[in-house]
Write a protein that holds these residues in place. Sequence first.
Motif, PDB file in Angstrom:
ATOM      1  N   LEU A 352      -7.630   0.234   5.406  1.00 14.54           N
ATOM      2  CA  LEU A 352      -8.352  -0.536   6.408  1.00 14.54           C
ATOM      3  C   LEU A 352      -9.067  -1.647   5.672  1.00 14.54           C
ATOM      4  O   LEU A 352      -9.976  -1.385   4.859  1.00 14.54           O
ATOM      5  N   ASP A 353      -8.624  -2.873   5.930  1.00 13.53           N
ATOM      6  CA  ASP A 353      -9.147  -4.036   5.217  1.00 13.53           C
ATOM      7  C   ASP A 353     -10.668  -4.083   5.222  1.00 13.53           C
ATOM      8  O   ASP A 353     -11.296  -3.997   6.280  1.00 13.53           O
ATOM      9  N   GLY A 354     -11.255  -4.193   4.023  1.00 16.56           N
ATOM     10  CA  GLY A 354     -12.688  -4.378   3.914  1.00 16.56           C
ATOM     11  C   GLY A 354     -13.503  -3.105   3.886  1.00 16.56           C
ATOM     12  O   GLY A 354     -14.736  -3.165   3.782  1.00 16.56           O
ATOM     13  N   VAL A 355     -12.846  -1.926   3.972  1.00 13.97           N
ATOM     14  CA  VAL A 355     -13.571  -0.654   3.976  1.00 13.97           C
ATOM     15  C   VAL A 355     -12.943   0.278   2.950  1.00 13.97           C
ATOM     16  O   VAL A 355     -11.721   0.486   2.947  1.00 13.97           O
ATOM     17  N   HIS A 356     -13.774   0.850   2.092  1.00 12.15           N
ATOM     18  CA  HIS A 356     -13.267   1.801   1.105  1.00 12.15           C
ATOM     19  C   HIS A 356     -12.759   3.056   1.819  1.00 12.15           C
ATOM     20  O   HIS A 356     -13.366   3.502   2.804  1.00 12.15           O
ATOM     21  N   PRO A 357     -11.658   3.657   1.346  1.00  9.94           N
ATOM     22  CA  PRO A 357     -11.128   4.859   1.990  1.00  9.94           C
ATOM     23  C   PRO A 357     -12.155   5.979   2.158  1.00  9.94           C
ATOM     24  O   PRO A 357     -12.143   6.695   3.171  1.00  9.94           O
ATOM     25  N   GLY A 374      -8.557   9.113  -0.998  1.00 10.18           N
ATOM     26  CA  GLY A 374      -8.455   9.212  -2.447  1.00 10.18           C
ATOM     27  C   GLY A 374      -7.082   8.794  -2.904  1.00 10.18           C
ATOM     28  O   GLY A 374      -6.385   8.040  -2.214  1.00 10.18           O
ATOM     29  N   HIS A 375      -6.664   9.319  -4.062  1.00  7.96           N
ATOM     30  CA  HIS A 375      -5.330   8.962  -4.561  1.00  7.96           C
ATOM     31  C   HIS A 375      -4.289  10.034  -4.238  1.00  7.96           C
ATOM     32  O   HIS A 375      -3.109   9.873  -4.555  1.00  7.96           O
ATOM     33  N   HIS A 376      -4.712  11.116  -3.573  1.00 11.06           N
ATOM     34  CA  HIS A 376      -3.800  12.161  -3.086  1.00 11.06           C
ATOM     35  C   HIS A 376      -2.918  12.742  -4.199  1.00 11.06           C
ATOM     36  O   HIS A 376      -1.783  13.162  -3.944  1.00 11.06           O
ATOM     37  N   CYS A 377      -3.448  12.769  -5.420  1.00 14.30           N
ATOM     38  CA  CYS A 377      -2.677  13.240  -6.583  1.00 14.30           C
ATOM     39  C   CYS A 377      -1.356  12.484  -6.704  1.00 14.30           C
ATOM     40  O   CYS A 377      -0.323  13.057  -7.055  1.00 14.30           O
ATOM     41  N   PRO A 380       0.468   7.091  -9.631  1.00  7.76           N
ATOM     42  CA  PRO A 380       1.516   6.098  -9.885  1.00  7.76           C
ATOM     43  C   PRO A 380       2.027   5.418  -8.614  1.00  7.76           C
ATOM     44  O   PRO A 380       2.293   4.211  -8.625  1.00  7.76           O
ATOM     45  N   ALA A 381       2.149   6.155  -7.526  1.00  6.22           N
ATOM     46  CA  ALA A 381       2.601   5.549  -6.274  1.00  6.22           C
ATOM     47  C   ALA A 381       1.577   4.553  -5.751  1.00  6.22           C
ATOM     48  O   ALA A 381       1.931   3.475  -5.249  1.00  6.22           O
ATOM     49  N   GLN A 388      -5.963   1.497  -5.519  1.00  5.63           N
ATOM     50  CA  GLN A 388      -6.465   2.650  -6.263  1.00  5.63           C
ATOM     51  C   GLN A 388      -6.505   3.908  -5.411  1.00  5.63           C
ATOM     52  O   GLN A 388      -6.394   5.024  -5.925  1.00  5.63           O
ATOM     53  N   ALA A 389      -6.709   3.712  -4.111  1.00  7.29           N
ATOM     54  CA  ALA A 389      -6.860   4.856  -3.213  1.00  7.29           C
ATOM     55  C   ALA A 389      -6.464   4.428  -1.806  1.00  7.29           C
ATOM     56  O   ALA A 389      -6.294   3.236  -1.521  1.00  7.29           O
TER      57      ALA A 389
END
Length: 421
Positions: A352-357, A374-377, A380-381, A388-389
Amino acid sequence: MTQLPGMLPDLDIIRKDFPILARSVAGGQPLVYLDSANTSQKPQVVIDTMVDHLERHNANIARAMHTLGAESTEAFEAARDKVATFIGAPEREGVVFTKNITEALNLLSNTFAWAEGDLRVGPGDEVLITEMEHHSNIVPWQLLTERTGATLRWFGLTDDGRLDLSNIDDLINERTKVVSLTWVSNMLGTVNPVREIADKAHAVGAVVVVDAAQAVPQLPVDVIASGADFLGFTGHKTVGPTGIGVLWGRPELLNALPPFHGGGEMIETVTMERSTYAKAPHRFEAGTPPIVEAVGLGAAVEYLGHLGMDAVHAHEQAVTAYALEGLASVKGVTVLGPLDAASRGGAISFELDGVHPHDVAQVLDSRGIAIRAGHHCAKPAHARFGVQASSRMSSYLYTTPSEIDAFVEGLEYTRSYFKLS
């Protein structure tokens, strides 16, 4: 309730099987659970089966000659039979109970280093994975190749989140020893062409390992038809308990691998000079196993079998398509992965543009909506797509269109909360 084409009939009745779905959170708001790719909720029959085992049949297996020991052993081995039936395994000996799929993948990556003959991975060999893997299907193979002198290679990703198979004939070659890939991505939702890749791998003599943690809960799975030589999944994503997973392998291959852990029940005989080992599956089940968890998993796959996995899959596709449509209506949302519900699973990662996950997840949680951030483990993807997340919503067999509506409304509220234009 809005009924989408393909949804499970009697969804109201099915939801009553899951007691947690009736609870309220966030100051009395109804729970909207959209984190099933992380862990699924459990039906009452699984809870009751585990409680009954602990209350009436609790004993160690394969060791006690008394009634409780016999009952516990019978229940544990019956769970193995139920799992074999559920995944289309022709021989129960191919079903090994582990604590999760992470342990299953580590079992394989370690024993491939210790094996003799064709299964041994060593210098000059190549192990092939993909850029969309969960860390559990990356790190064990990195450790294997680092320790043995083998080479790790991987399929890249296209811009729409699918495997880039343009160089498949280069990546799968005469040096390829192992191909290990996810069937359904936990981050991108992509459903991969496992059989096509397996056929290519087998043509050069490689073995195929399939991470089916996201596939077994939502797709009809036949391990033989998949082309896999080894396949793993975890109970807690499959309406079962935590602490239990499954490694299925072709019995002749499992019996060609050395033990992973040493201890009780995995032996044939022990002397002070040397030991010999049981055949699969017991060769890989050292010590007291997760007995009540296995019994619970047996009840879980039986429950899913009664619903019918074709019906579960159709429901997931219907709800996923509805969710993708809803996300497309929210300004500033970018979905990571395929936009076609027919070629993906129920996990949808988005920005969501402009909002951290994390902020997205916290605002939604204040409205009773549970998603993951987060990065959901799958670092690399995420790196492949320059993020980053991400935020991730994931539906399952108990998800309703009204819950998707609440989720979409929650995202609109999030936009207004952060005063996005």
